[in-house]
Design a protein around this motif. Structure first.
Motif, mmCIF file in Angstrom:
data_model
loop_
_atom_site.group_PDB
_atom_site.id
_atom_site.type_symbol
_atom_site.label_atom_id
_atom_site.label_comp_id
_atom_site.label_asym_id
_atom_site.label_seq_id
_atom_site.Cartn_x
_atom_site.Cartn_y
_atom_site.Cartn_z
ATOM 1 N N LEU A 32 10.711 3.609 -2.735
ATOM 2 C CA LEU A 32 10.314 5.017 -2.595
ATOM 3 C C LEU A 32 10.186 5.419 -1.134
ATOM 4 O O LEU A 32 10.365 6.596 -0.780
ATOM 5 N N GLU A 33 9.866 4.446 -0.276
ATOM 6 C CA GLU A 33 9.754 4.755 1.160
ATOM 7 C C GLU A 33 11.086 5.197 1.750
ATOM 8 O O GLU A 33 11.132 5.757 2.836
ATOM 9 N N SER A 34 12.172 4.919 1.036
ATOM 10 C CA SER A 34 13.492 5.334 1.516
ATOM 11 C C SER A 34 13.785 6.794 1.208
ATOM 12 O O SER A 34 14.795 7.335 1.669
ATOM 13 N N GLY A 94 1.601 0.521 -6.767
ATOM 14 C CA GLY A 94 0.784 -0.508 -6.133
ATOM 15 C C GLY A 94 -0.317 -0.992 -7.048
ATOM 16 O O GLY A 94 -0.566 -2.203 -7.177
ATOM 17 N N ARG A 95 -0.998 -0.060 -7.715
ATOM 18 C CA ARG A 95 -2.070 -0.446 -8.640
ATOM 19 C C ARG A 95 -1.515 -1.177 -9.858
ATOM 20 O O ARG A 95 -2.128 -2.104 -10.372
ATOM 21 N N PRO A 151 0.825 -1.215 0.000
ATOM 22 C CA PRO A 151 0.000 0.000 0.000
ATOM 23 C C PRO A 151 0.857 1.261 0.000
ATOM 24 O O PRO A 151 1.993 1.253 0.484
ATOM 25 N N PRO A 152 0.312 2.355 -0.509
ATOM 26 C CA PRO A 152 1.071 3.612 -0.557
ATOM 27 C C PRO A 152 0.984 4.364 0.760
ATOM 28 O O PRO A 152 0.124 4.099 1.598
ATOM 29 N N THR A 153 1.888 5.308 0.922
ATOM 30 C CA THR A 153 1.771 6.243 2.023
ATOM 31 C C THR A 153 0.599 7.194 1.725
ATOM 32 O O THR A 153 0.016 7.146 0.635
ATOM 33 N N MET A 154 0.274 8.039 2.685
ATOM 34 C CA MET A 154 -0.838 8.967 2.485
ATOM 35 C C MET A 154 -0.430 10.351 2.940
ATOM 36 O O MET A 154 0.246 10.515 3.963
ATOM 37 N N ARG A 208 2.994 8.483 -6.460
ATOM 38 C CA ARG A 208 3.884 7.540 -7.156
ATOM 39 C C ARG A 208 3.747 6.134 -6.576
ATOM 40 O O ARG A 208 3.709 5.138 -7.306
ATOM 41 N N GLU A 209 3.674 6.038 -5.260
ATOM 42 C CA GLU A 209 3.500 4.724 -4.638
ATOM 43 C C GLU A 209 2.142 4.125 -4.993
ATOM 44 O O GLU A 209 2.022 2.907 -5.188
#
Length: 854
Positions: free
Chosen positions: A845-847, A819-820, A493-496, A814-815
């Motif tokens: 990308l979380e980095s 994910g999709r 899942p992406p961040t929000m 972007r995340e």
């Protein structure tokens, strides 16, 4: 006019004496980029096209460029004299190395004309021309040298009148888009072939005695593609050949050559005395039975069979290069290539040189490392059931051994099969050899170069997403050490991103969220209560067979993992939770006609997995601040007793104590003291994807109301595991509706809730420029924000309200795209490495450095 036919992909070697006009000829008939001139390369490496001392370096560069072009599948022309046999030999070897035809075009100009043309040239004299002309005349059999096609143009007029005709290589059917019914190894099982064709919608034509002589044209215009091994072992090789030959002749079918067709053709030639000594073949593996069955047929039929078998090619490339059919499969670098090596690999496959315990060659598992975009459909080695491995599919399901005869409907990607009527041939090796769970894990493994290094990932949801090398390395560290079985991992899942505030007293407020979407053309949003928990992905299957079919896991039931791909719990706890989730999902499985679900959710309570964070980041603040403030207040009280003016200081200390108490109450409200695994609850809010053995789908186009109505049924089915997600719909253009949304948010935060998430009601929506609108933004309450920003943050609101949300929103979008895209690739049945490319991208990308409080 002389028409020179040249395949679209080949190495063209111009052969001619200096002065024969090769450069002019090449310029007239080929594109400039296709022609590699030895003179031009001498000029590149020595600044002088006539410098013969640079010939070695020039040809080294020329061969390098030629090899790179051929590797990329580009026609390449070598403009050099090539009158010496050793020079031609090197070029033929270059063509063989890249599995393309070598084509010779000989420009034979009379020596008198050549002498006239070079008169006055400083780089070539008459003696050179005459020696080259003699060498040219000695090249009498270029076909024996390895050239597949030889075109000789004699005289100036013949050369000037020549015209180029580009042809396709025999395996190039890229303009043929189907639809196809691709059928696996038949091995003489004619009855089962007829059964399968009927199930596929074909209607047989029979003689008065019931013999099938052919098929009527398919009502949907479909055609059959046979992957080879029509013959041997089964009861009716002649019947299979008669039917397949009739369908091919009628334009209803295409067939590639299998190793059993190759051996049968050699055996028939051997019996006729037309085969060469090296064509001698042993009548084993069912070949003797095929010969016996064919001996009952008229000699004219045998003649037709030999012509048919001789016409079969090694493989075909269809549908703009998106589909390859080869009997034993084919690695990407050989697609559309033409050589003895390609022919052998397509028929027999590649082996390691060793043998297994049954004496069979150990085959190279090329499918495990396959990374091509084309779908490769093949047979040759029986498997218990057809299943995709890295965009490859083996359709040999052992019909002759008592298994099934299987077809793939392309482009629908549906698998259709029929059971064998009986076992016709005892398998020499157990069916399913190499199909253990450990074997499946090896085949599912992601290669290091699939996920490392700088890469730009293309998605169907927006611009390509750049992942840098250093962030990829960080993601690999997390995945390799902590992640669950990669076969379950189809999504992260992406961040929000949060929202700002138009209210000066708030850092985040709902009105700003409504304005955000109104500005982007979204007039209806759904507000979902934000659970104070840990983001979770739940994969649940109807049964273990669905887990095997959909995820390739034997003996598994699903997964429950964090937003970094880690399991929440130990295996036994996870298994018990999934068993409970499976039971609660039965109604949902039936409603959606699916066997598996991937759900986006929150795992509650917060401290079941966030205890370390709470203790180290929040409780420690309270533990340190309370005694310090108590001591400070006591000292200030004593100072006041001495009539010192410390009222302002005392008020400030009191305010700080109030802030700390409020901070402590805020995080404690979200902590369930003494929580155990029995207290775990899952709050699902979206069905990301679902599917069965026939089809799979992503559900981002269904409204969030649709999703919530369905996932909330899980809480009804099992309230001991699932909890519903409260929500309401807001019209962003209606002031009353907006006010009701604000009041609902205020009520949530007043009761100690974290806040809400505002999403476009339609789920995935685009603005008027076709760009995806942010899929959701969070609006957190003042008390929860005090946990994030610290006690007393509201006294710093003016500075905090200027925080930059741009990067966080970009990261979230972007995340979300990645994910999709991962889910879409999964439901498109893309190979696991393609899915993990996106999954790793999200984690990478979380980095990126960002304010963790946002």
């Amino acid at each position: 006019m002389t028409a020179i036919e040249v395949p679209d992909l080949c190495l063209v070697v111009l052969i001619g004496v200096s002065g024969s006009g090769k450069t002019t000829f090449a310029r007239r008939l080929f594109r400039d980029t296709e022609v590699l001139s030895s003179d031009a390369f001498r000029g590149m490496v020595a600044d002088d096209p006539a410098d013969q001392s640079a010939t070695g370096d020039a040809f080294a560069a020329l061969f390098d460029v030629a090899g790179r072009r051929l590797r990329r599948g580009l026609l390449t022309v070598v403009d050099a004299t090539s009158v010496r046999a050793e020079d031609r030999r090197a070029l033929v070897e270059l063509a063989k190395e890249h599995d393309v035809f070598a084509v010779a075009i000989v420009l034979d100009v009379p020596v008198t004309e050549l002498v006239r043309r070079v008169a006055g040239r400083s780089d070539v004299d008459e003696g050179v021309v005459r020696r080259q002309h003699t060498l040219l005349k000695q090249a009498r059999n270029l076909r024996k040298e390895g050239f597949r096609f030889v075109h000789t143009l004699t005289g100036v007029d013949d050369i000037d009148a020549a015209a180029l005709v580009r042809t396709r290589v025999f395996n190039d059917r890229t303009d043929d888009h189907g639809p196809f019914d691709i059928i696996g190894d038949i091995h003489g099982c004619c009855d089962e072939l007829c059964d399968l064709l009927v199930d596929l919608g074909w209607s047989p034509r029979r003689d008065v005695d019931g013999t099938v002589r052919g098929m009527d044209d398919h009502p949907a215009g479909r055609r059959v593609a046979f992957v080879g091994d029509l013959v041997d072992r089964g009861p009716d090789t002649a019947g299979v050949l008669r039917l397949v030959m009739a369908m091919v002749e009628a334009g209803q079918a295409i067939c590639v050559r299998g190793n059993h067709e190759e051996k049968l053709l050699r055996a028939l030639r051997q019996r006729r005395g037309s085969g060469r000594s090296r064509d001698s073949v042993t009548l084993s593996n069912g070949l003797a039975e095929s010969i016996e069955q064919l001996d009952r047929e008229p000699v004219e039929f045998i003649d037709e069979v030999m012509v048919f078998l001789d016409s079969l090619v090694s493989h075909y490339v269809f549908d703009d290069g998106q589909l390859v059919v080869a009997h034993a499969g084919l690695a990407e670098r050989y697609h559309g290539r033409t050589s003895g090596r390609v022919r052998s690999l397509a028929m027999y496959g590649e082996t390691t040189g060793g043998t297994d315990r049954w004496g069979f060659p150990v085959r190279v598992d090329w499918a495990r490392d396959y990374r091509g975009r084309a779908r490769v459909v093949y047979g040759h080695t029986p498997v218990p059931a057809a299943g995709w491995v890295n965009n490859t599919l083996c359709l040999d399901t052992g019909c002759v051994f008592g298994g099934r005869l299987t077809a793939l409907r392309y482009p629908e990607m549906d698998l259709i099969d029929v059971a064998a009527r009986q076992t016709y041939w005892a398998p020499e090796r157990p069916m399913g050899y190499g199909e253990s769970d450990a074997d499946a894990r090896v085949r599912a493994a992601v290669r290091l170069d699939d996920v490392t290094g700088k890469r730009r990932i293309l998605t169907r949801y927006g611009p390509s997403v750049l992942v840098t090398e250093d962030h990829s390395a960080t993601a690999l560290e997390v995945m390799s050490r902590f992640a669950i079985d990669p076969r379950w991992l189809r999504y992260l899942p992406p961040t929000m991103s949060p929202v700002g505030s138009a209210d000066p007293a708030l850092l985040e407020d709902p009105q700003a969220a409504f304005d955000f979407y109104t500005d982007r053309g979204v007039t209806e949003v759904v507000c979902e209560q934000k659970h104070m928990g840990s983001r979770a992905v739940l994969v649940v299957t109807r049964d273990d067979d669905a887990a095997r079919r959909a995820f390739g896991v034997i003996g598994g039931s699903g997964a429950l993992y964090t937003r970094t791909g880690r399991s929440f719990f130990d295996p036994s706890t996870t298994a018990a939770t999934l068993k409970q989730a499976r039971a609660a999902s039965r109604t949902l499985f039936d409603q959606l006609d699916c066997d598996w679900l991937i759900l986006d959710a929150e795992l509650l309570p917060w401290n079941i997995k966030g205890e370390g964070l709470i203790r180290d980041e929040f409780a420690s603040v309270s533990a340190a601040a309370v005694p310090e403030l108590a001591q400070l207040s006591a000292e200030l009280d004593r100072a006041a007793e001495r009539d010192l003016d410390v009222d302002a200081l005392r008020a400030g200390a009191a305010q700080q104590r109030n802030d700390i108490d409020a901070f402590t109450d805020a995080y404690r409200r979200h902590v369930q003291v003494g929580a155990t695994i029995d207290d775990v609850r899952i709050a699902p809010f979206e069905i990301l994807a679902c599917g069965n053995s026939d089809q799979s789908m992503t559900l981002e186009t269904r409204s969030h109301q649709w999703h919530l109505e369905r996932v909330n049924q899980l809480a009804t089915a099992d309230p001991s595991l699932f909890v519903p997600t409260a929500h309401r719909v807001v019209n962003t253009t209606d002031e009353m509706s907006r006010a009701e949304g604000v009041d609902w948010w205020r009520d949530i935060v007043a009761r100690g809730g974290e806040g809400m998430v505002v999403k476009p009601s339609g789920n995935l929506v685009r603005d008027n420029k076709g760009r995806i609108v942010a899929p959701g933004i969070k609006v957190r309450g003042p008390d929860y924000l005090s946990i994030i920003y610290g006690p007393g943050y509201q006294r710093d609101l003016e500075r905090l309200r200027s925080r930059d949300l741009t990067h966080k929103r970009s990261l979230a979008l972007r995340e979300y795209q990645l994910g999709r895209e991962a889910l879409a690739r999964y439901t498109d049945r893309d190979p696991l490495w393609r899915i993990h490319e996106c999954v790793f991208g999200v984690l990478a990308l979380e980095s990126e450095p960002t304010d963790t409080r946002l």
